[in-house]
Design an enzyme around this catalytic site. Structure first.
Site, PDB file in Angstrom:
ATOM      1  N   LYS A   1      10.577  51.215  21.680  1.00 30.83           N
ATOM      2  CA  LYS A   1      10.383  49.767  21.487  1.00 30.83           C
ATOM      3  C   LYS A   1      11.724  49.030  21.499  1.00 30.83           C
ATOM      4  O   LYS A   1      12.702  49.535  20.948  1.00 30.83           O
ATOM      5  CB  LYS A   1       9.684  49.560  20.139  1.00 30.83           C
TER       6      LYS A   1
ATOM      7  N   LYS B   1      11.907  54.172   9.212  1.00 29.96           N
ATOM      8  CA  LYS B   1      13.011  53.434   8.572  1.00 29.96           C
ATOM      9  C   LYS B   1      13.676  54.276   7.483  1.00 29.96           C
ATOM     10  O   LYS B   1      14.878  54.160   7.254  1.00 29.96           O
ATOM     11  CB  LYS B   1      12.500  52.115   7.984  1.00 29.96           C
TER      12      LYS B   1
ATOM     13  N   LYS C   1      15.597  44.693  17.276  1.00 27.80           N
ATOM     14  CA  LYS C   1      16.757  43.883  16.869  1.00 27.80           C
ATOM     15  C   LYS C   1      17.931  44.765  16.478  1.00 27.80           C
ATOM     16  O   LYS C   1      19.075  44.385  16.586  1.00 27.80           O
ATOM     17  CB  LYS C   1      16.421  43.095  15.597  1.00 27.80           C
TER      18      LYS C   1
HETATM   19  P1  TYM Z   1       9.365  41.912  12.645  1.00 22.43           P
HETATM   20  O1  TYM Z   1      10.287  40.904  12.052  1.00 22.43           O
HETATM   21  O2  TYM Z   1       9.845  43.301  12.824  1.00 22.43           O
HETATM   22  O3  TYM Z   1       8.870  41.403  14.046  1.00 22.43           O
HETATM   23  C1  TYM Z   1       8.298  40.103  14.196  1.00 22.43           C
HETATM   24  C2  TYM Z   1       7.164  40.150  15.187  1.00 22.43           C
HETATM   25  O4  TYM Z   1       7.649  40.585  16.449  1.00 22.43           O
HETATM   26  C3  TYM Z   1       6.857  41.671  16.911  1.00 22.43           C
HETATM   27  N1  TYM Z   1       7.724  42.569  17.687  1.00 22.43           N
HETATM   28  C4  TYM Z   1       7.507  42.921  18.956  1.00 22.43           C
HETATM   29  N2  TYM Z   1       6.530  42.582  19.815  1.00 22.43           N
HETATM   30  C5  TYM Z   1       6.609  43.110  21.057  1.00 22.43           C
HETATM   31  N3  TYM Z   1       7.595  43.929  21.463  1.00 22.43           N
HETATM   32  C6  TYM Z   1       8.587  44.289  20.645  1.00 22.43           C
HETATM   33  N4  TYM Z   1       9.559  45.091  21.070  1.00 22.43           N
HETATM   34  C7  TYM Z   1       8.575  43.780  19.311  1.00 22.43           C
HETATM   35  N5  TYM Z   1       9.392  43.924  18.247  1.00 22.43           N
HETATM   36  C8  TYM Z   1       8.855  43.180  17.257  1.00 22.43           C
HETATM   37  C9  TYM Z   1       6.326  42.333  15.652  1.00 22.43           C
HETATM   38  O5  TYM Z   1       5.172  43.098  15.918  1.00 22.43           O
HETATM   39  C10 TYM Z   1       6.041  41.133  14.782  1.00 22.43           C
HETATM   40  O6  TYM Z   1       4.789  40.572  15.083  1.00 22.43           O
HETATM   41  N6  TYM Z   1       6.359  43.020   8.840  1.00 22.43           N
HETATM   42  C11 TYM Z   1       6.591  42.083   9.907  1.00 22.43           C
HETATM   43  C12 TYM Z   1       6.778  40.662   9.413  1.00 22.43           C
HETATM   44  C13 TYM Z   1       5.707  40.203   8.494  1.00 22.43           C
HETATM   45  C14 TYM Z   1       4.409  39.762   8.845  1.00 22.43           C
HETATM   46  C15 TYM Z   1       3.764  39.462   7.615  1.00 22.43           C
HETATM   47  C16 TYM Z   1       3.742  39.599  10.069  1.00 22.43           C
HETATM   48  C17 TYM Z   1       5.819  40.168   7.152  1.00 22.43           C
HETATM   49  N7  TYM Z   1       4.628  39.696   6.609  1.00 22.43           N
HETATM   50  C18 TYM Z   1       2.454  38.974   7.586  1.00 22.43           C
HETATM   51  C19 TYM Z   1       2.417  39.116  10.027  1.00 22.43           C
HETATM   52  C20 TYM Z   1       1.798  38.809   8.787  1.00 22.43           C
HETATM   53  C21 TYM Z   1       7.846  42.494  10.655  1.00 22.43           C
HETATM   54  O7  TYM Z   1       8.663  43.211  10.142  1.00 22.43           O
HETATM   55  O8  TYM Z   1       7.982  41.923  11.852  1.00 22.43           O
END
Ligand code: TYM
Length: 333
Positions: free
Chosen positions: A196, A114, A199
């Site tokens: 991957k 990032k 978004k």
């Molecule tokens: P974020 O918002 O990037 O993504 C949310 C969840 O979606 C999963 N994910 C995917 N899974 C499979 N294939 C993909 N292409 C894909 N893209 C995203 C991510 O692994 C995630 O589970 N830091 C985290 C959010 C967060 C969080 C937490 C999660 C903040 N605090 C505490 C668990 C516990 C994040 O940026 O996810």
């Protein structure tokens, strides 16, 4: 009783990767019949680690609340809340930073990725982001954390911080387990299937968004990059495009990869893609319908989020008070 915690960032529109890798699993855990406490939040403090437009962010927060419910999270069972409305998250992040080394944060692959993309400079919050995430989890004494594969390293840091705090001050935190699905934990880009699905991909047809119209979904899948040997088999290394479509198909149909292969092995790529498109539309259409029903019901969404924040604040404040006592800040022993 098990406690499960997870969150999603309200940055941009969610993809089918977010759904299959994370939200679908929250719903399955909610409905698995076991007694548990499930906290699912909107990680808005995480979203602002990179620049956001305030009005857009506010909209995405509300949209994600509606989407959680549309995907099947039941606010009467699962505590749904907005991270920034539980101030203990920011406080816990600071307290945990006192036992986190800069080197461990600089080594995080997501930070390294990032960081490259920032044009206005790299915020300190982007570096400390995994500590905020550790706080999110440790605040609720989570037993397990359902996430996609890209969050594994952050979970490892969370475990290390819990162990470090417990040994420095005395037993305080449970050491949480990541819950990463065998299939669907890393849905790949439709256009560059070794990357991957994200978004924020600049190529629109690389990602299927949960709210994409059915004809758009079908078109995106029809134009997914595959290969030219015409054989449907699961081989992520040599056939990443077809393997990704098999993964998406098997997750949408709730069947194993082997079962999926059995169903589709005799089809040509065009026929197979059509079937994948239908499977994705079958899953996403009811979500979209429910989303449209509730997105403008501000009263309902406010009620859900108020109730969620109240409950989360209760647990989180108790934990922060405990942690402060252990560290020795404030007056309480
Ligand atoms: P974020 O918002 O990037 O993504 C949310 C969840 O979606 C999963 N994910 C995917 N899974 C499979 N294939 C993909 N292409 C894909 N893209 C995203 C991510 O692994 C995630 O589970 N830091 C985290 C959010 C967060 C969080 C937490 C999660 C903040 N605090 C505490 C668990 C516990 C994040 O940026 O996810």
């Amino acid at each position: 009783m098990k406690t499960i915690v997870s969150g999603v960032q309200p940055s941009g529109t969610l993809t089918i990767g977010n759904y299959l890798g994370a939200i679908k699993n929250f719903v399955d855990l909610q409905n698995n019949g076991e007694e548990k406490e499930l906290f699912v939040f909107i990680a808005d403090l995480h979203a602002i680690t990179v620049p956001q437009e305030p009005a857009k962010l506010r909209n995405s927060i509300k949209g994600l609340a509606a989407l959680y419910i549309a995907c099947g999270l039941d606010p009467n069972v699962t505590t749904l809340f907005i991270q920034s409305e539980v101030t203990a998250h920011a406080e816990m992040a600071y307290l945990l930073q006192t036992i986190t080394y800069i080197g461990e944060l600089e080594r995080m692959t997501q930070f390294k990725d990032k960081k490259q993309k920032q044009v206005e400079g790299v915020s300190t919050a982007l570096l400390t982001y995994p500590v905020l995430m550790a706080g999110d989890i440790l605040l609720y004494n989570a037993d397990c954390v359902p996430v996609g594969a890209d969050q594994k390293q952050h979970l490892e840091l969370t475990r290390n911080l819990a162990i470090r705090f417990n040994s420095k001050y005395s037993d305080t935190f449970k050491v949480p387990e990541p819950l990463i699905q065998k299939t669907g934990a890393k849905i790949m880009s439709l256009q560059e299937p070794t990357k991957k699905m994200s978004k924020s991909d600049v190529i629109d047809k690389a990602s299927i968004f949960i709210l994409d119209e059915p004809n758009i979904i079908r078109k995106k899948i029809a134009s997914a990059v595959t290969d030219c040997d015409g054989v449907i088999k699961y081989d992520p290394e040599n056939k990443p495009g077809i393997s990704n479509l098999l993964t998406i198909y098997s997750c949408c149909k709730n069947i194993s990869i082997d079962e999926a292969i059995n169903e589709v092995k005799d089809l040509n790529y065009g026929e197979f893609k059509k079937l994948v498109g239908d499977a994705v539309v079958d899953v996403l259409l009811p979500i979209q319908t429910k989303y449209k029903e509730i997105i403008n019901d501000n009263k309902y969404l406010d009620e859900v989020l108020d109730k969620g924040a109240e409950k989360a604040n209760y647990f989180a404040n108790k934990m922060v008070a405990k942690v402060k006592r252990k560290i020795g800040v404030g007056r309480k022993k």
